[in-house]
Design a protein around this motif. Structure first.
Motif, PDB file in Angstrom:
ATOM      1  N   THR A 137       0.740  -1.299   0.180  1.00  0.00           N
ATOM      2  CA  THR A 137      -0.151   0.200   0.063  1.00  0.00           C
ATOM      3  C   THR A 137       0.914   1.303   0.101  1.00  0.00           C
ATOM      4  OG1 THR A 137      -0.151   0.078   2.259  1.00  0.00           O
ATOM      5  CG2 THR A 137      -1.652  -1.166   1.331  1.00  0.00           C
ATOM      6  N   ASP A 138       0.394   2.331  -0.227  1.00  0.00           N
ATOM      7  CA  ASP A 138       1.077   3.747  -0.220  1.00  0.00           C
ATOM      8  C   ASP A 138       1.713   3.877   1.137  1.00  0.00           C
ATOM      9  OD1 ASP A 138       0.637   4.244  -2.927  1.00  0.00           O
ATOM     10  OD2 ASP A 138      -1.442   5.483  -2.335  1.00  0.00           O
ATOM     11  N   VAL A 139       0.925   3.410   2.148  1.00  0.00           N
ATOM     12  CA  VAL A 139       1.514   3.639   3.551  1.00  0.00           C
ATOM     13  C   VAL A 139       2.562   2.732   3.935  1.00  0.00           C
ATOM     14  CG1 VAL A 139       0.767   3.518   6.219  1.00  0.00           C
ATOM     15  CG2 VAL A 139      -1.012   4.542   4.553  1.00  0.00           C
ATOM     16  N   GLN A 140       2.525   1.550   3.368  1.00  0.00           N
ATOM     17  CA  GLN A 140       3.665   0.484   3.430  1.00  0.00           C
ATOM     18  C   GLN A 140       4.899   1.259   2.616  1.00  0.00           C
ATOM     19  OE1 GLN A 140       1.472  -2.868   2.060  1.00  0.00           O
ATOM     20  NE2 GLN A 140       1.328  -3.626   4.197  1.00  0.00           N
ATOM     21  N   ILE A 141       4.677   1.716   1.706  1.00  0.00           N
ATOM     22  CA  ILE A 141       5.720   2.192   0.622  1.00  0.00           C
ATOM     23  C   ILE A 141       6.336   3.660   1.448  1.00  0.00           C
ATOM     24  CG2 ILE A 141       6.627   3.410  -1.361  1.00  0.00           C
ATOM     25  CD1 ILE A 141       3.991   1.969  -2.691  1.00  0.00           C
ATOM     26  N   ALA A 142       5.587   4.358   2.136  1.00  0.00           N
ATOM     27  CA  ALA A 142       5.906   5.502   2.776  1.00  0.00           C
ATOM     28  C   ALA A 142       6.686   5.125   3.948  1.00  0.00           C
ATOM     29  CB  ALA A 142       4.790   6.463   3.410  1.00  0.00           C
ATOM     30  N   ASP A 143       6.484   4.159   4.821  1.00  0.00           N
ATOM     31  CA  ASP A 143       7.008   3.535   5.843  1.00  0.00           C
ATOM     32  C   ASP A 143       8.309   3.028   5.543  1.00  0.00           C
ATOM     33  OD1 ASP A 143       4.977   4.480   7.601  1.00  0.00           O
ATOM     34  OD2 ASP A 143       4.327   2.434   7.617  1.00  0.00           O
ATOM     35  N   VAL A 165       4.905   9.859  -1.617  1.00  0.00           N
ATOM     36  CA  VAL A 165       4.514   8.502  -2.212  1.00  0.00           C
ATOM     37  C   VAL A 165       3.738   8.464  -3.390  1.00  0.00           C
ATOM     38  CG1 VAL A 165       4.047   6.122  -1.912  1.00  0.00           C
ATOM     39  CG2 VAL A 165       5.671   7.159  -0.268  1.00  0.00           C
ATOM     40  N   THR A 166       2.352   9.144  -2.783  1.00  0.00           N
ATOM     41  CA  THR A 166       1.138   8.828  -3.681  1.00  0.00           C
ATOM     42  C   THR A 166       1.391   9.795  -5.106  1.00  0.00           C
ATOM     43  OG1 THR A 166       0.284  10.847  -2.619  1.00  0.00           O
ATOM     44  CG2 THR A 166      -0.318   8.698  -1.632  1.00  0.00           C
ATOM     45  N   GLY A 167       1.945  10.816  -5.294  1.00  0.00           N
ATOM     46  CA  GLY A 167       2.295  11.429  -6.412  1.00  0.00           C
ATOM     47  C   GLY A 167       3.247  10.548  -7.308  1.00  0.00           C
ATOM     48  N   ARG A 168       4.322  10.019  -6.768  1.00  0.00           N
ATOM     49  CA  ARG A 168       5.099   9.097  -7.503  1.00  0.00           C
ATOM     50  C   ARG A 168       4.472   7.668  -7.946  1.00  0.00           C
ATOM     51  NH1 ARG A 168       6.395  13.150  -5.884  1.00  0.00           N
ATOM     52  NH2 ARG A 168       5.080  13.737  -7.438  1.00  0.00           N
ATOM     53  N   ARG A 169       3.762   7.322  -7.205  1.00  0.00           N
ATOM     54  CA  ARG A 169       3.067   6.091  -7.333  1.00  0.00           C
ATOM     55  C   ARG A 169       2.136   6.349  -8.387  1.00  0.00           C
ATOM     56  NH1 ARG A 169      -1.803   5.721  -7.243  1.00  0.00           N
ATOM     57  NH2 ARG A 169      -1.890   6.266  -4.975  1.00  0.00           N
ATOM     58  N   GLY A 170       1.358   7.400  -8.482  1.00  0.00           N
ATOM     59  CA  GLY A 170       0.248   7.819  -9.462  1.00  0.00           C
ATOM     60  C   GLY A 170       0.777   7.710 -10.719  1.00  0.00           C
ATOM     61  N   GLU A 171       1.812   8.580 -10.855  1.00  0.00           N
ATOM     62  CA  GLU A 171       2.490   8.596 -12.011  1.00  0.00           C
ATOM     63  C   GLU A 171       3.189   7.309 -12.728  1.00  0.00           C
ATOM     64  OE1 GLU A 171       4.628  12.974 -10.859  1.00  0.00           O
ATOM     65  OE2 GLU A 171       5.963  11.224 -10.896  1.00  0.00           O
ATOM     66  N   LEU A 172       3.380   6.491 -11.724  1.00  0.00           N
ATOM     67  CA  LEU A 172       3.806   5.074 -12.167  1.00  0.00           C
ATOM     68  C   LEU A 172       2.752   4.356 -12.555  1.00  0.00           C
ATOM     69  CD1 LEU A 172       6.377   4.164  -9.375  1.00  0.00           C
ATOM     70  CD2 LEU A 172       6.888   4.535 -11.711  1.00  0.00           C
ATOM     71  N   VAL A 173       1.552   4.608 -12.398  1.00  0.00           N
ATOM     72  CA  VAL A 173       0.376   3.973 -12.495  1.00  0.00           C
ATOM     73  C   VAL A 173      -0.202   4.363 -13.941  1.00  0.00           C
ATOM     74  CG1 VAL A 173      -2.164   3.687 -12.218  1.00  0.00           C
ATOM     75  CG2 VAL A 173      -0.839   3.509 -10.198  1.00  0.00           C
ATOM     76  N   ASN A 174       0.216   5.707 -14.319  1.00  0.00           N
ATOM     77  CA  ASN A 174      -0.221   6.383 -15.359  1.00  0.00           C
ATOM     78  C   ASN A 174       0.622   5.957 -16.450  1.00  0.00           C
ATOM     79  OD1 ASN A 174      -2.432   7.856 -14.159  1.00  0.00           O
ATOM     80  ND2 ASN A 174      -0.926   9.724 -14.005  1.00  0.00           N
ATOM     81  N   PHE A 175       1.882   5.563 -16.189  1.00  0.00           N
ATOM     82  CA  PHE A 175       2.724   4.933 -17.082  1.00  0.00           C
ATOM     83  C   PHE A 175       2.839   3.569 -17.478  1.00  0.00           C
ATOM     84  CE2 PHE A 175       6.142   8.296 -15.508  1.00  0.00           C
ATOM     85  CZ  PHE A 175       5.639   9.471 -16.307  1.00  0.00           C
ATOM     86  N   GLY A 176       1.895   2.853 -16.702  1.00  0.00           N
ATOM     87  CA  GLY A 176       1.557   1.438 -16.742  1.00  0.00           C
ATOM     88  C   GLY A 176       2.504   0.692 -16.196  1.00  0.00           C
ATOM     89  N   HIS A 177       3.573   1.353 -15.198  1.00  0.00           N
ATOM     90  CA  HIS A 177       4.407   0.103 -14.502  1.00  0.00           C
ATOM     91  C   HIS A 177       3.847  -0.354 -13.179  1.00  0.00           C
ATOM     92  CE1 HIS A 177       7.137   1.851 -17.315  1.00  0.00           C
ATOM     93  NE2 HIS A 177       7.492   3.034 -16.963  1.00  0.00           N
ATOM     94  N   VAL A 178       2.804   0.288 -12.572  1.00  0.00           N
ATOM     95  CA  VAL A 178       2.343  -0.220 -11.361  1.00  0.00           C
ATOM     96  C   VAL A 178       0.827  -0.178 -11.583  1.00  0.00           C
ATOM     97  CG1 VAL A 178       1.767   0.553  -8.905  1.00  0.00           C
ATOM     98  CG2 VAL A 178       4.077   0.972 -10.151  1.00  0.00           C
ATOM     99  N   THR A 187      -5.662   0.729  -1.134  1.00  0.00           N
ATOM    100  CA  THR A 187      -5.230  -0.095  -2.398  1.00  0.00           C
ATOM    101  C   THR A 187      -3.850  -0.724  -2.206  1.00  0.00           C
ATOM    102  OG1 THR A 187      -6.661   1.463  -3.817  1.00  0.00           O
ATOM    103  CG2 THR A 187      -5.084   0.150  -4.846  1.00  0.00           C
ATOM    104  N   ILE A 188      -3.684  -2.150  -2.596  1.00  0.00           N
ATOM    105  CA  ILE A 188      -2.456  -2.570  -2.888  1.00  0.00           C
ATOM    106  C   ILE A 188      -1.918  -2.490  -4.102  1.00  0.00           C
ATOM    107  CG2 ILE A 188      -1.257  -4.696  -2.382  1.00  0.00           C
ATOM    108  CD1 ILE A 188      -3.725  -5.601  -0.664  1.00  0.00           C
TER     109      ILE A 188
END
Length: 91
Positions: free
Chosen positions: A36-42, A51-64, A80-81
């Motif tokens: 989850t985003d919380v686990q990544i931040a930890d 974390v949420t900004g970078r992870r969102g970008e990775l989702v948009n790129f199709g990498h996550v 969300t996991i």
């Protein structure tokens, strides 16, 4: 478990296109499994908003992509996991 050569190739190819912070988030998800985003931040010791900004970008790129929901025991809210994508998905 051995890493498939194509997965290693895909990982290297993805790394070349990402900013350093996106690389850290992506690597965290790949190395530590779906999180989850919380686990990544930890794990990264970062504020959640970084974390949420970078992870969102990775989702948009199709990498996550999302791989399920986890109920946070502290907040009792769904989180969300996320999992890393080293192979293109076919729909």
């Amino acid at each position: 478990m051995p890493v498939h050569p194509m997965s290693l190739f895909a990982w290297k190819e993805i790394q070349e296109t990402l900013s350093p912070k996106r690389q850290k988030v992506f690597n965290c998800i790949i190395e530590h499994g779906p999180m989850t985003d919380v686990q990544i931040a930890d794990r990264l010791n970062w504020p959640i908003n970084q974390v949420t900004g970078r992870r969102g970008e990775l989702v948009n790129f199709g990498h996550v992509q999302s791989s399920g929901i986890f109920i946070n025991k502290d907040t009792r809210k769904p989180n969300t996991i996320w999992r890393g994508m080293l192979w293109p998905t076919v729909e």
